[in-house]
Design a protein around this motif. Structure first.
Motif, PDB file in Angstrom:
ATOM      1  N   ILE A 161     -51.076  50.531 -34.886  1.00  0.00           N
ATOM      2  CA  ILE A 161     -50.853  51.642 -33.959  1.00  0.00           C
ATOM      3  C   ILE A 161     -51.864  52.754 -34.233  1.00  0.00           C
ATOM      4  O   ILE A 161     -52.469  53.307 -33.310  1.00  0.00           O
ATOM      5  CB  ILE A 161     -49.414  52.171 -34.079  1.00  0.00           C
ATOM      6  N   VAL A 162     -52.048  53.061 -35.518  1.00  0.00           N
ATOM      7  CA  VAL A 162     -53.014  54.103 -35.894  1.00  0.00           C
ATOM      8  C   VAL A 162     -54.427  53.703 -35.465  1.00  0.00           C
ATOM      9  O   VAL A 162     -55.151  54.484 -34.828  1.00  0.00           O
ATOM     10  CB  VAL A 162     -52.981  54.354 -37.418  1.00  0.00           C
ATOM     11  N   SER A 163     -54.826  52.475 -35.799  1.00  0.00           N
ATOM     12  CA  SER A 163     -56.166  52.006 -35.464  1.00  0.00           C
ATOM     13  C   SER A 163     -56.379  51.944 -33.955  1.00  0.00           C
ATOM     14  O   SER A 163     -57.396  52.428 -33.446  1.00  0.00           O
ATOM     15  CB  SER A 163     -56.389  50.615 -36.067  1.00  0.00           C
ATOM     16  N   HIS A 164     -55.424  51.369 -33.238  1.00  0.00           N
ATOM     17  CA  HIS A 164     -55.533  51.230 -31.785  1.00  0.00           C
ATOM     18  C   HIS A 164     -55.644  52.605 -31.116  1.00  0.00           C
ATOM     19  O   HIS A 164     -56.495  52.812 -30.236  1.00  0.00           O
ATOM     20  CB  HIS A 164     -54.308  50.487 -31.259  1.00  0.00           C
ATOM     21  N   SER A 165     -54.809  53.532 -31.520  1.00  0.00           N
ATOM     22  CA  SER A 165     -54.845  54.871 -30.925  1.00  0.00           C
ATOM     23  C   SER A 165     -56.171  55.561 -31.179  1.00  0.00           C
ATOM     24  O   SER A 165     -56.743  56.196 -30.274  1.00  0.00           O
ATOM     25  CB  SER A 165     -53.691  55.718 -31.477  1.00  0.00           C
ATOM     26  N   LEU A 166     -56.697  55.417 -32.391  1.00  0.00           N
ATOM     27  CA  LEU A 166     -57.974  56.053 -32.721  1.00  0.00           C
ATOM     28  C   LEU A 166     -59.133  55.407 -31.965  1.00  0.00           C
ATOM     29  O   LEU A 166     -60.045  56.100 -31.498  1.00  0.00           O
ATOM     30  CB  LEU A 166     -58.220  55.981 -34.231  1.00  0.00           C
ATOM     31  N   ILE A 167     -59.111  54.081 -31.834  1.00  0.00           N
ATOM     32  CA  ILE A 167     -60.159  53.405 -31.066  1.00  0.00           C
ATOM     33  C   ILE A 167     -60.190  53.941 -29.641  1.00  0.00           C
ATOM     34  O   ILE A 167     -61.255  54.251 -29.095  1.00  0.00           O
ATOM     35  CB  ILE A 167     -59.917  51.873 -31.049  1.00  0.00           C
ATOM     36  N   ASP A 168     -59.008  54.047 -29.024  1.00  0.00           N
ATOM     37  CA  ASP A 168     -58.936  54.532 -27.647  1.00  0.00           C
ATOM     38  C   ASP A 168     -59.354  55.997 -27.543  1.00  0.00           C
ATOM     39  O   ASP A 168     -60.059  56.390 -26.612  1.00  0.00           O
ATOM     40  CB  ASP A 168     -57.521  54.352 -27.109  1.00  0.00           C
ATOM     41  N   ILE A 169     -58.917  56.807 -28.488  1.00  0.00           N
ATOM     42  CA  ILE A 169     -59.272  58.230 -28.467  1.00  0.00           C
ATOM     43  C   ILE A 169     -60.775  58.407 -28.667  1.00  0.00           C
ATOM     44  O   ILE A 169     -61.426  59.195 -27.966  1.00  0.00           O
ATOM     45  CB  ILE A 169     -58.493  58.998 -29.551  1.00  0.00           C
ATOM     46  N   PHE A 170     -61.347  57.663 -29.608  1.00  0.00           N
ATOM     47  CA  PHE A 170     -62.791  57.763 -29.860  1.00  0.00           C
ATOM     48  C   PHE A 170     -63.603  57.336 -28.639  1.00  0.00           C
ATOM     49  O   PHE A 170     -64.737  57.785 -28.459  1.00  0.00           O
ATOM     50  CB  PHE A 170     -63.184  56.913 -31.065  1.00  0.00           C
ATOM     51  N   SER A 171     -63.020  56.447 -27.809  1.00  0.00           N
ATOM     52  CA  SER A 171     -63.751  55.994 -26.622  1.00  0.00           C
ATOM     53  C   SER A 171     -64.009  57.133 -25.642  1.00  0.00           C
ATOM     54  O   SER A 171     -64.939  57.072 -24.833  1.00  0.00           O
ATOM     55  CB  SER A 171     -62.976  54.875 -25.917  1.00  0.00           C
ATOM     56  N   VAL A 172     -63.197  58.179 -25.709  1.00  0.00           N
ATOM     57  CA  VAL A 172     -63.383  59.345 -24.843  1.00  0.00           C
ATOM     58  C   VAL A 172     -64.702  60.046 -25.170  1.00  0.00           C
ATOM     59  O   VAL A 172     -65.307  60.678 -24.316  1.00  0.00           O
ATOM     60  CB  VAL A 172     -62.207  60.333 -25.006  1.00  0.00           C
ATOM     61  N   PHE A 173     -65.146  59.908 -26.411  1.00  0.00           N
ATOM     62  CA  PHE A 173     -66.355  60.586 -26.858  1.00  0.00           C
ATOM     63  C   PHE A 173     -67.563  59.653 -26.919  1.00  0.00           C
ATOM     64  O   PHE A 173     -68.636  60.047 -27.353  1.00  0.00           O
ATOM     65  CB  PHE A 173     -66.124  61.178 -28.253  1.00  0.00           C
ATOM     66  N   SER A 174     -67.388  58.392 -26.499  1.00  0.00           N
ATOM     67  CA  SER A 174     -68.437  57.397 -26.639  1.00  0.00           C
ATOM     68  C   SER A 174     -69.208  57.181 -25.342  1.00  0.00           C
ATOM     69  O   SER A 174     -68.624  57.127 -24.260  1.00  0.00           O
ATOM     70  CB  SER A 174     -67.817  56.067 -27.089  1.00  0.00           C
ATOM     71  N   ASP A 175     -70.506  57.033 -25.480  1.00  0.00           N
ATOM     72  CA  ASP A 175     -71.350  56.661 -24.351  1.00  0.00           C
ATOM     73  C   ASP A 175     -71.503  55.143 -24.386  1.00  0.00           C
ATOM     74  O   ASP A 175     -72.305  54.594 -25.139  1.00  0.00           O
ATOM     75  CB  ASP A 175     -72.718  57.326 -24.463  1.00  0.00           C
ATOM     76  N   ARG A 176     -70.715  54.440 -23.571  1.00  0.00           N
ATOM     77  CA  ARG A 176     -70.669  52.981 -23.624  1.00  0.00           C
ATOM     78  C   ARG A 176     -71.943  52.326 -23.087  1.00  0.00           C
ATOM     79  O   ARG A 176     -72.108  51.120 -23.205  1.00  0.00           O
ATOM     80  CB  ARG A 176     -69.453  52.458 -22.856  1.00  0.00           C
ATOM     81  N   SER A 177     -72.801  53.113 -22.473  1.00  0.00           N
ATOM     82  CA  SER A 177     -74.047  52.546 -21.963  1.00  0.00           C
ATOM     83  C   SER A 177     -75.150  52.561 -23.017  1.00  0.00           C
ATOM     84  O   SER A 177     -76.236  52.037 -22.788  1.00  0.00           O
ATOM     85  CB  SER A 177     -74.519  53.331 -20.732  1.00  0.00           C
ATOM     86  N   SER A 178     -74.870  53.142 -24.159  1.00  0.00           N
ATOM     87  CA  SER A 178     -75.892  53.268 -25.190  1.00  0.00           C
ATOM     88  C   SER A 178     -76.024  51.980 -25.997  1.00  0.00           C
ATOM     89  O   SER A 178     -75.161  51.101 -25.968  1.00  0.00           O
ATOM     90  CB  SER A 178     -75.550  54.424 -26.134  1.00  0.00           C
ATOM     91  N   LEU A 179     -77.123  51.885 -26.741  1.00  0.00           N
ATOM     92  CA  LEU A 179     -77.357  50.715 -27.589  1.00  0.00           C
ATOM     93  C   LEU A 179     -76.266  50.584 -28.641  1.00  0.00           C
ATOM     94  O   LEU A 179     -75.867  49.475 -29.006  1.00  0.00           O
ATOM     95  CB  LEU A 179     -78.728  50.847 -28.271  1.00  0.00           C
TER      96      LEU A 179
END
Length: 210
Positions: A161-179
């Motif tokens: 739960i901790v890992s999943h929530s953090l992965i999703d939250i961090f995705s808000v700050f991630s540029d998925r088009s980057s290398l």
């Protein structure tokens, strides 16, 4: 808040769902049944979940570019944090445990993992592009197998739960088009396969034994 990700009503709806599920689990004393009462007892054998924590930080490896600001950013963080709890309880808790009781562990692991990943295809309905969505589906399937194996061998949903929530939250700050996003995907796949192969050798957690 124009998109579902950053909509305050979405955050409130997810909060209501989370509370209802939490009350259901508490009222029926199911914390032990679903591994919500303690962290894994075999942390040393699980290598202290280090591969899991590495994967958790993946969305921070590339260029950081927050998708929202102000209230929208807060709403998205709350929503994604709650989604981590809900999806883990539903896919790893309810679905996996139900299948484990009625069939083989292999089938339960495959179905819960692939179903979890494929479910992310709905992101197409929330304004996400096809390439980004396909990347999320592939990422989620890999994560699904990793998380399910950790749960099967560790017996606790809490670190997931901790890992999943953090992965999703961090995705808000991630540029998925980057290398960095593609590098993250490659590392996740390698880590997931390697760690799952290692976990196969471990004894099954007591709460999953028939």
């Amino acid at each position: 808040c124009n998109a579902p990700d950053d909509n305050p009503f979405m955050a409130l709806a997810l909060l209501a769902m989370s509370v209802l599920l939490f009350v259901f689990v508490r009222k029926n004393a199911l914390e032990g049944e679903y591994g919500l009462d303690a962290w894994p007892k075999n942390m040393k054998k699980l290598l202290y979940l280090i591969p899991l924590w590495i994967v958790t930080t993946g969305n921070l490896w590339g260029r950081l570019a927050p998708k929202y600001e102000g209230l929208g950013l807060l709403c998205s963080i709350v929503s994604f944090g709650l989604i981590g709890f809900l999806e883990e309880l539903i896919f790893r808790g309810f679905l996996f445990k139900a299948m484990l009781k009625s069939g083989s562990a292999k089938t339960a692991i495959i179905v819960s993992s692939v179903t979890f990943g494929a479910g992310h295809i709905v992101n197409l309905l929330t304004g996400h592009g096809a390439p980004e969505t396909l990347l999320q589906v592939a990422f989620a399937i890999a994560i699904g197998f990793l998380f399910t194996m950790v749960y099967y061998k560790g017996g606790s949903l809490l670190p997931l739960i901790v890992s999943h929530s953090l992965i999703d939250i961090f995705s808000v700050f991630s540029d998925r088009s980057s290398l960095g996003a593609w590098i993250c995907m490659g590392v996740v796949l390698v880590l997931s396969v390697s760690y799952c192969l290692y976990l196969r050798r471990l004894e099954t957690a007591p709460i999953h034994r028939s």
